[in-house]
Scaffold this motif. Structure first.
Motif: not given
Lengths: 283, 283
Positions: B143, B146, B150, B201-202, B204, B206, B208, B210-211, B213-214
């Motif tokens: 990944d 990612y 970011a 993202i699920s 990671r 951290r 939310h 800070e992601f 993307y969502t």
């Protein structure tokens, strides 16, 4: 239907077969001569297509959308643009206006410098944000592209610098007059761009190591990509300032982190293999 | 001479006039079917060109350079590749081998997804680094893309995600055998890519916010760009997971900061104008 047809890198034969068929049959065909330039003239294109073309200059493209799109709901109208149709915002705007008027649009894609720059051997996937370097005037010397180059370099990415094109720019004196007068066309060379980039760092009084690039950073100059007279030069930014790659169009690449295959490929565009390896090592 | 000719986005008529002339006259013409796919078959191309083509699969391109380049110092040999010739490292490598053997090379550029993606209305100059999203296996789920997304998002840039193509991949079981067996070809859809991005993202744990993307981030899916069946969809990443844009090839764009003109253009690819404006506002 309204077609925007990419002419690719600028020679008559760079049009796609799909594009050529539309050009031959369309009711009216406009040739855009404002956001980029052709390496051949209008006459050569007319001869190649076997039909006449209507010049679409800056005024017509930006203010005459209505004129260009006239009858496009019942007849085929085409606009020819150098490179790919979505290279310039003006064309996106034209498509929007056409759709608002209920006119179907079709885009015929082609090569543009954004992908053809791969000819120098730098991997396209290792390029960051593309920047544009504008001509400076005495009172207007923007350098916001510097931070974008810095951002790319920090991430190890190459930066493609598109160099300014000034076609049909009104003279300052004629801006307020009814009858506009135009400046002669100008196309920024890699040498001019390198000079401007070096000027920017000489103005920033910081520790030299913090700069996005220096005079010894590896750069690649490309000229007339895709044509028989294509030229590519890999050297330091300082050397690029004194380089002459001939007639337009030029583009400049500021290298980021280099893969061994990229270095190997670049050696053919350098004065000597040893020299390129040396620049790449210290860049 | 050795020619590498870009076929553009994949339909027979997408070849340039320059490219077609070379194809018609060349001694041997190879068709590369490994780094991308054609929207038409080999037979349709042969009929269009009026000549036969030799399939160049992964084994031939990566290990059979000698065979492809045979006689290229005295005769014209061409390799056809979908998109632009420099889209894949393999082709750069082939040019290097040709030059080592003293063979002159000429590249015929064409459109590739890297510039044709402008068809969705997102400005090409607002794209950051391009990423590739590979198919995951049970034991290999990289990944690293990612962090690149970011990085682009932090700078307000769009990210073009090229989706995995698996053509002529040997099966794990046959890797050690003399006679290789191949997996059926696979082409990642925007739905599969969106699912994988959400899975990342699920995983990671951290905050939310800070992601990179969502699930509510604005994405654009494009399919079969440049063909008559081209499809574009602008929606949230979560919605993209359930979208079906039909047959390959697909690409996915994760939007960065949006210009009003970009938002206006995207509305035509959304369920409703209001919905797109809402997603763009909160994205």
């Amino acid at each position: 239907m309204f077609f925007i047809i990419g002419l690719g890198l600028g020679e008559a034969e760079d049009i796609t077969v799909k594009g050529l068929e539309i050009v031959k049959k369309a009711e009216r065909v406009y040739l855009e001569v404002y956001t980029s330039i052709l390496t051949v003239g209008k006459e050569a294109l007319e001869q190649f297509y076997g039909r006449n073309l209507i010049i679409a200059d800056r005024d017509l493209v930006e203010q005459g959308a209505h004129e260009i799109l006239q009858d496009a709901n019942s007849k085929d109208i085409a606009l020819l643009v150098v490179g790919d149709p979505f290279g310039a915002t003006t064309h996106t705007d034209l498509v929007l206006r056409a759709r608002e008027a209920g006119i179907t649009c079709k885009i015929i894609h082609n090569a543009s410098i954004l992908n053809a720059v791969g000819c120098c051997g730098l991997q396209l996937y290792s390029f960051g944000e593309t920047v544009s370097i504008p001509y400076w005037s005495e009172s207007w010397q923007p350098d916001s592209f510097y931070d974008k180059i810095a951002g790319n370099r920090r991430r190890g990415l190459h930066t493609l610098c598109l160099l300014d094109i000034r076609v049909k720019e009104p003279t300052l004196e004629s801006l307020t007059k009814k009858r506009k007068e135009y400046q002669p066309p100008r196309f920024m060379s890699v040498s001019e761009a390198a000079g401007q980039l070096l000027e920017i760092i000489s103005r920033r009084h910081r520790d030299h190591k913090e700069f996005a690039y220096t005079g010894t950073t590896l750069c690649v100059g490309v000229a007339r990509v895709g044509s028989d007279t294509q030229q590519i030069l890999a050297c330091t930014l300082q050397e690029m300032k004194d380089a002459d790659l001939g007639p337009p169009l030029h583009s400049l690449i500021i290298a980021g982190h280099l893969h061994p295959l990229e270095v190997e490929y670049l050696t053919q565009f350098s004065e000597s293999k040893e020299k390129l390896l040396q620049i790449a090592k210290t860049s």
